[in-house]
Structures are given as C-alpha cells and as structure tokens.
Design an enzyme around this catalytic site. Structure first.
Site, PDB file in Angstrom:
ATOM      1  N   ASP A  34      45.834 -57.477  96.220  1.00  0.00           N
ATOM      2  CA  ASP A  34      44.485 -57.298  95.688  1.00  0.00           C
ATOM      3  C   ASP A  34      43.519 -58.328  96.279  1.00  0.00           C
ATOM      4  OD1 ASP A  34      42.490 -56.232  94.152  1.00  0.00           O
ATOM      5  OD2 ASP A  34      43.097 -57.218  92.295  1.00  0.00           O
ATOM      6  N   ASN A  44      43.132 -44.870  93.095  1.00  0.00           N
ATOM      7  CA  ASN A  44      42.203 -45.180  94.196  1.00  0.00           C
ATOM      8  C   ASN A  44      41.413 -43.957  94.688  1.00  0.00           C
ATOM      9  OD1 ASN A  44      44.344 -47.728  95.737  1.00  0.00           O
ATOM     10  ND2 ASN A  44      42.673 -47.963  94.274  1.00  0.00           N
TER      11      ASN A  44
HETATM   12  C1  FPP Z   1      42.992 -53.922  96.784  1.00  0.00           C
HETATM   13  O1  FPP Z   1      41.858 -54.583  97.229  1.00  0.00           O
HETATM   14  C2  FPP Z   1      43.678 -53.323  97.915  1.00  0.00           C
HETATM   15  C3  FPP Z   1      43.783 -52.008  98.132  1.00  0.00           C
HETATM   16  C4  FPP Z   1      43.213 -50.962  97.257  1.00  0.00           C
HETATM   17  C5  FPP Z   1      44.446 -51.493  99.310  1.00  0.00           C
HETATM   18  C6  FPP Z   1      45.502 -52.371  99.884  1.00  0.00           C
HETATM   19  C7  FPP Z   1      45.715 -51.968 101.267  1.00  0.00           C
HETATM   20  C8  FPP Z   1      46.013 -52.785 102.288  1.00  0.00           C
HETATM   21  C9  FPP Z   1      46.251 -54.224 102.152  1.00  0.00           C
HETATM   22  C10 FPP Z   1      46.103 -52.295 103.657  1.00  0.00           C
HETATM   23  C11 FPP Z   1      46.720 -50.966 103.793  1.00  0.00           C
HETATM   24  C12 FPP Z   1      48.110 -51.041 104.154  1.00  0.00           C
HETATM   25  C13 FPP Z   1      48.779 -49.938 104.461  1.00  0.00           C
HETATM   26  C14 FPP Z   1      50.195 -50.005 104.884  1.00  0.00           C
HETATM   27  C15 FPP Z   1      48.130 -48.631 104.364  1.00  0.00           C
HETATM   28  P1  FPP Z   1      40.469 -54.160  96.588  1.00  0.00           P
HETATM   29  O2  FPP Z   1      39.782 -53.263  97.553  1.00  0.00           O
HETATM   30  O3  FPP Z   1      40.669 -53.592  95.240  1.00  0.00           O
HETATM   31  O4  FPP Z   1      39.771 -55.549  96.535  1.00  0.00           O
HETATM   32  P2  FPP Z   1      38.699 -56.013  95.461  1.00  0.00           P
HETATM   33  O5  FPP Z   1      39.361 -55.931  94.104  1.00  0.00           O
HETATM   34  O6  FPP Z   1      38.397 -57.426  95.866  1.00  0.00           O
HETATM   35  O7  FPP Z   1      37.521 -55.089  95.600  1.00  0.00           O
END
Ligand code: FPP
Length: 245
Positions: free
Chosen positions: A17, A65
């Site tokens: 996250d 998501n």
């Molecule tokens: C959360 O950060 C992360 C995600 C929803 C996606 C995680 C994905 C990756 C690290 C890369 C993808 C990897 C593969 C193998 C497809 P957020 O966007 O919720 O961050 P925030 O809470 O700070 O907005």
C-alpha cells in the site's frame, strides 16, 4: 534455549500500500507510483529468495479496486502485463513458481492467457513461490468455497457432516499454499482490506510506515527480525519457553 519465535517466517504476505501517496508527495501521477511499486516488488522477490523464504504472497489488485477510475484499473492491468513480460524469464530461470490467485471473472482475455502462460511456464519450479493475488477478495474466495461445498453435497459427492476446515481450505483459491507466517502492510494503515481472511487466522501482523515504493530489503529484514522476537502460540500456552498446544 532457543526461543519459540527464533526461526524465521517461511511465508510472508504483503499488502503493498502507498503507491498513490508516494507519487502525490512528489507531485507525480499515481501511475508512476504503481510503476515504482513494481520495482519494489522485484526487489522484494529477490530479497525473499536470498533469505530462503518459500512463499511470498502480494496483493496486487483487489476485487474492490474495480471502483477506481477506469484509467487506473487499466494501468494496473498494464502493470501485470509488463511485469509478466519483463520478469517471467528471469523468474523461471531463478526457480520461482508463479501463481496468480483470485477470480478470473471480468479479466480481459489477454490477461487470462498471460496468467495461464506464466503459471504453466513456472509450474515445475519448486525453490520459491510467488503468489500474486489479482482480482482477489477474501470474502469472494470464502463464498466460492462455500458454493463448491454446497454443490458437492447437493450432488451427493460428500455429506454435510463431513465438512471441516480442511474440506473448506481445499476449495479456496489459495488451496495448496501454506498459511502466511507473517503479514506486512505498508503505508501506516491498520487494515486488512479483505485480504486472506481465512489464511491469516494465526499469522503475525506488522504494519510499517514506509510507503510501498520505498520498501526495500532493510524493511524486510526488520520485519523478519521483529517476527523472530515474537512468540507464536497458535492458541496454546507457553511455559518457560516451551510451547504446549
Ligand atoms: C495500493 O496503493 C496498491 C495497489 C492498489 C496496487 C499494487 C500494485 C503494485 C505494487 C504493482 C503491480 C504489480 C503487479 C504484479 C501487477 P494505493 O494506490 O492504494 O496507494 P494510496 O493508498 O497511497 O493511494
């Protein structure tokens, strides 16, 4: 005397996250945060292999998501495509088995083929397993397992009285994957967000402040050391350092 928590975790699960906040702090588009997130994933897989772990499970796209703007959903799909295309050969050569776990429903055809190809190409590897939770939600996983059990009972393949936690676990998407010893969530949030609710019944949990793109071997080793200092009792008692169930 060795303390009961002295051995390291064999399976770590991570809620990656903070990609969006990492980007926002730098005035960059969220997409760039996710791209840096892929780099952090690459580093973490490498570090886990070097530390002789057996499984790493990461939450890379949750069933919730889909609520994000379509543009961000497609950029997360694009990252899976990119990761598989760029890293699959190295993963295969390094003895990593890749599994992608979650619902296949609603995924584009090319992603489905890519997942199948990645799983097939690495299916004989045994050294280390990378489990990518993609289009995953723990409640959906549990509901699907309940439906599978109900179907088996309805069709006469089993008796309702024989349903136990093993029968349930073999019908989960994560069937065959041992439960995580340690769950880490980055970015300072204290939530499970519908991740592995069945599997983490006895997992140790760690919530670290670091945003996912900044996660490195240092944070991983800190978490492993903190895990080693904890005492896992699995509902039993510990008397003078000896564990009893
Ligand atoms: C959360 O950060 C992360 C995600 C929803 C996606 C995680 C994905 C990756 C690290 C890369 C993808 C990897 C593969 C193998 C497809 P957020 O966007 O919720 O961050 P925030 O809470 O700070 O907005």
């Amino acid at each position: 005397m060795a303390s009961p928590g002295a051995s390291g975790p064999k399976h770590i699960a991570i809620i990656m996250d903070g990609n969006g906040r990492w980007a926002k702090q730098r005035g960059l588009p969220r997409q760039l945060g996710h791209e840096r997130g892929v780099e952090a994933l690459r580093r973490t897989v490498e570090a886990c292999r070097n530390l002789d772990l057996e499984h790493l499970t990461v939450f890379s796209f949750s069933s919730e998501n889909w609520k994000r703007p379509a543009e961000e959903v497609s950029s997360l799909f694009a990252l899976l495509r990119l990761y598989v295309r760029q890293d699959l050969n190295t993963l295969a050569k390094d003895g990593v088995r890749v599994r992608v776990l979650g619902s296949r429903h609603g995924l584009p055809d090319d992603i489905l083929s890519l997942i199948e190809m990645a799983e097939e190409k690495t299916s004989h590897n045994t050294r280390f397993q990378l489990n990518i939770a993609f289009n995953y939600g723990a409640r959906d996983e549990i509901v699907e397992a309940a439906k599978a059990l109900a179907n088996d009972v309805e069709a006469g393949r089993m008796n309702a009285a024989d349903i136990d936690s093993d029968a349930f676990a073999t019908r989960l998407w994560f069937s065959g994957v041992p439960d995580p010893d340690l769950l880490i969530r980055t970015s300072g949030e204290f939530r499970l967000s519908n991740f592995l609710l069945w599997q983490i019944a006895y997992s140790e949990m760690m919530f670290v402040d670091c945003l996912w793109p900044d996660f490195s071997e240092t944070e991983l080793i800190d978490a492993i050391n903190a895990y080693k200092s904890r005492e896992r009792r699995f509902g039993g008692l510990t008397v003078d350092g000896l564990q009893s169930e």
